[in-house]
Write a protein that holds these residues in place. Structure first.
Motif, PDB file in Angstrom:
ATOM      1  N   GLY A   1       8.463  -2.577  -1.867  1.00 18.95           N
ATOM      2  CA  GLY A   1       7.648  -1.451  -2.315  1.00 18.95           C
ATOM      3  C   GLY A   1       6.464  -1.899  -3.140  1.00 18.95           C
ATOM      4  O   GLY A   1       5.346  -1.376  -2.982  1.00 18.95           O
ATOM      5  N   GLY A   2       6.675  -2.870  -4.047  1.00 12.49           N
ATOM      6  CA  GLY A   2       5.564  -3.366  -4.851  1.00 12.49           C
ATOM      7  C   GLY A   2       4.513  -4.076  -4.018  1.00 12.49           C
ATOM      8  O   GLY A   2       3.306  -3.892  -4.223  1.00 12.49           O
ATOM      9  N   LEU A   3       4.952  -4.902  -3.075  1.00 11.53           N
ATOM     10  CA  LEU A   3       3.991  -5.588  -2.199  1.00 11.53           C
ATOM     11  C   LEU A   3       3.163  -4.598  -1.386  1.00 11.53           C
ATOM     12  O   LEU A   3       1.943  -4.765  -1.230  1.00 11.53           O
ATOM     13  CB  LEU A   3       4.739  -6.544  -1.272  1.00 11.53           C
ATOM     14  N   ALA A   4       3.818  -3.557  -0.859  1.00 13.77           N
ATOM     15  CA  ALA A   4       3.094  -2.559  -0.072  1.00 13.77           C
ATOM     16  C   ALA A   4       2.093  -1.803  -0.939  1.00 13.77           C
ATOM     17  O   ALA A   4       0.968  -1.522  -0.509  1.00 13.77           O
ATOM     18  CB  ALA A   4       4.086  -1.590   0.571  1.00 13.77           C
ATOM     19  N   ALA A   5       2.483  -1.458  -2.170  1.00 17.47           N
ATOM     20  CA  ALA A   5       1.565  -0.741  -3.061  1.00 17.47           C
ATOM     21  C   ALA A   5       0.369  -1.612  -3.431  1.00 17.47           C
ATOM     22  O   ALA A   5      -0.776  -1.142  -3.449  1.00 17.47           O
ATOM     23  CB  ALA A   5       2.315  -0.286  -4.317  1.00 17.47           C
ATOM     24  N   VAL A   6       0.619  -2.887  -3.734  1.00 14.58           N
ATOM     25  CA  VAL A   6      -0.486  -3.789  -4.066  1.00 14.58           C
ATOM     26  C   VAL A   6      -1.397  -3.995  -2.864  1.00 14.58           C
ATOM     27  O   VAL A   6      -2.634  -3.938  -2.978  1.00 14.58           O
ATOM     28  CB  VAL A   6       0.068  -5.134  -4.577  1.00 14.58           C
ATOM     29  N   ALA A   7      -0.804  -4.239  -1.685  1.00 16.46           N
ATOM     30  CA  ALA A   7      -1.613  -4.458  -0.479  1.00 16.46           C
ATOM     31  C   ALA A   7      -2.419  -3.217  -0.129  1.00 16.46           C
ATOM     32  O   ALA A   7      -3.622  -3.304   0.181  1.00 16.46           O
ATOM     33  CB  ALA A   7      -0.704  -4.847   0.690  1.00 16.46           C
TER      34      ALA A   7
ATOM     35  N   TRP B   1       2.703   4.312   1.578  1.00 14.26           N
ATOM     36  CA  TRP B   1       3.816   5.262   1.659  1.00 14.26           C
ATOM     37  C   TRP B   1       4.996   4.704   2.445  1.00 14.26           C
ATOM     38  O   TRP B   1       6.146   5.069   2.185  1.00 14.26           O
ATOM     39  CB  TRP B   1       3.338   6.580   2.259  1.00 14.26           C
ATOM     40  N   HIS B   2       4.751   3.823   3.389  1.00 13.34           N
ATOM     41  CA  HIS B   2       5.887   3.176   4.064  1.00 13.34           C
ATOM     42  C   HIS B   2       6.585   2.206   3.110  1.00 13.34           C
ATOM     43  O   HIS B   2       7.811   2.024   3.197  1.00 13.34           O
ATOM     44  CB  HIS B   2       5.428   2.450   5.330  1.00 13.34           C
ATOM     45  N   GLY B   3       5.839   1.595   2.199  1.00 11.97           N
ATOM     46  CA  GLY B   3       6.484   0.780   1.175  1.00 11.97           C
ATOM     47  C   GLY B   3       7.391   1.611   0.285  1.00 11.97           C
ATOM     48  O   GLY B   3       8.493   1.183  -0.082  1.00 11.97           O
ATOM     49  N   VAL B   4       6.932   2.809  -0.075  1.00  8.97           N
ATOM     50  CA  VAL B   4       7.771   3.720  -0.855  1.00  8.97           C
ATOM     51  C   VAL B   4       9.039   4.073  -0.081  1.00  8.97           C
ATOM     52  O   VAL B   4      10.149   4.109  -0.641  1.00  8.97           O
ATOM     53  CB  VAL B   4       6.979   4.988  -1.223  1.00  8.97           C
ATOM     54  N   ALA B   5       8.901   4.331   1.214  1.00  9.00           N
ATOM     55  CA  ALA B   5      10.073   4.674   2.034  1.00  9.00           C
ATOM     56  C   ALA B   5      11.067   3.514   2.093  1.00  9.00           C
ATOM     57  O   ALA B   5      12.283   3.726   2.042  1.00  9.00           O
ATOM     58  CB  ALA B   5       9.620   5.052   3.448  1.00  9.00           C
ATOM     59  N   ILE B   6      10.580   2.281   2.173  1.00  7.65           N
ATOM     60  CA  ILE B   6      11.486   1.128   2.197  1.00  7.65           C
ATOM     61  C   ILE B   6      12.237   1.011   0.881  1.00  7.65           C
ATOM     62  O   ILE B   6      13.449   0.739   0.850  1.00  7.65           O
ATOM     63  CB  ILE B   6      10.683  -0.152   2.489  1.00  7.65           C
ATOM     64  N   GLY B   7      11.547   1.235  -0.243  1.00  7.06           N
ATOM     65  CA  GLY B   7      12.217   1.191  -1.538  1.00  7.06           C
ATOM     66  C   GLY B   7      13.252   2.287  -1.691  1.00  7.06           C
ATOM     67  O   GLY B   7      14.361   2.046  -2.205  1.00  7.06           O
ATOM     68  N   VAL B   8      12.923   3.498  -1.255  1.00  6.89           N
ATOM     69  CA  VAL B   8      13.885   4.604  -1.336  1.00  6.89           C
ATOM     70  C   VAL B   8      15.106   4.315  -0.468  1.00  6.89           C
ATOM     71  O   VAL B   8      16.248   4.617  -0.853  1.00  6.89           O
ATOM     72  CB  VAL B   8      13.202   5.921  -0.918  1.00  6.89           C
TER      73      VAL B   8
END
Length: 347
Positions: free
Chosen positions: A244-250, A273-280
């Protein structure tokens, strides 16, 4: 032209547009000059006042007015509409930059938490390797030692604490000398759930703590201090926070570096938002694993396929965004959607 009036300065840039059949529309020029001077708030005695006699700020407004009127004559649109579009564009870009910076900051924080959790998992693995490589103590250890010592205990009480959600399963063990040891467990079985008062068990002591308990039937169970096994909450935190952090930074960096490009902005939003989904998905898997006492391997086994599906979806949506397939059919602006062209006139 400081020695000319405000009207003459503002009228020069519209002279060509106001000329019809070789004649200059002086009335139209005067109205345009009065309109732009009013919109810019030029403080003057009248349009006939010389620019040199104005204050420095009002002289600058006259210069801006000349530029805006020239731009209006070239574009064929009123100054008010051009100014309004410019303000909306600046505000929209500012909001987009602000969102990207927030995502970038949140991503850095979440990524830091994930890396810290991963380091704790790594520390647990190193501790497990140290435990498996430890040798047996030659005699009863007087102080905490890195060797292994098996000690006989008598069970005084055992409680699984199933009704106490925030309380760990525990047992009170007694040494032959009468000294008591309060031992907690991560799970209720297989040894603790079968314990009865006065049962004889063997505890493995390492670094001054009981790390494992073995009953008369040879069944073994790690205690809360046991080094074998990954910490579930730390593993779940790493699985949730690092992707999730990597997706948000990228996504935040992508949006900042591609400002003004709607397709790249849409692709960056998809990544975030897909990074958020992976974290959830990782957090929900951790919740299900802890609530049902599933083995530790169930956490990556369930989360892994879900993550692969989400990554495949993210890749498809990113490609669609870069191709422009996620854009609206009719672009909207401050004035609303562009009206359709009028139907052709029949011959």
């Amino acid at each position: 032209m400081l020695d000319q009036s405000v009207e003459e300065n503002l009228g020069l840039v519209t002279m060509r547009a106001a000329t019809r059949a070789g004649l200059v529309d002086l009335r139209g020029q005067r109205e345009a000059a009065a309109r732009i001077a009013g919109q810019l708030g030029v403080r003057m005695a009248g349009l006939g006042q010389h620019v040199r006699t104005l204050s420095g700020g009002n002289q600058q407004k006259v210069v801006i007015g000349k530029w805006l009127l020239g731009f209006e004559s070239c574009r064929g649109r009123p100054v008010s509409a051009l100014l309004r579009e410019g303000v909306f564009a600046v505000q929209g870009e500012g909001r987009a930059v602000g969102r990207s910076l927030v995502w970038l900051l949140v991503g850095v924080v979440v990524l830091g938490v994930g890396v810290a959790s991963a380091l704790q998992v790594r520390g647990a693995l190193e501790r497990e390797r140290e435990y498996r490589a430890a040798s047996e103590c030659a005699s009863v250890p007087v102080t905490a030692s890195a060797c292994l010592w098996e000690q006989e205990f008598t069970v005084r009480s055992a409680d699984t604490n199933r009704r106490e959600r925030n309380k760990s399963p525990e047992a009170l063990l007694v040494l032959p000398s009468g000294k008591t040891w309060d031992v907690t467990f991560r799970q209720t079985g297989p040894v603790l759930s079968e314990m009865e008062p006065d049962d004889e068990v063997v505890g493995v002591i390492w670094h001054g703590r009981v790390v494992e308990v073995r009953d008369a039937d040879g069944r073994r169970q790690q205690t809360s201090d046991g080094p074998v096994g990954w910490p579930a909450d730390r593993l779940g935190g790493a699985l949730a926070c690092i992707p999730g952090g990597l997706a948000a930074v990228a996504g935040g960096l992508w949006a900042l570096l591609a400002r003004g490009n709607r397709r790249h902005a849409a692709a960056a939003t998809v990544v975030r938002w897909h990074g958020v989904a992976i974290g959830v998905a990782a957090l929900l898997t951790l919740w299900a694993q802890s609530g049902n006492d599933w083995p530790m391997w169930a956490l990556p086994a369930i989360w892994g396929p879900i993550t692969l599906i989400l990554l495949a979806c993210m890749t498809g949506f990113v490609i669609a965004a870069l191709r422009g397939e996620l854009e609206d059919d009719e672009p909207t602006g401050p004035q609303g959607p562009t009206p359709p062209p009028p139907p052709p006139t029949p011959p």
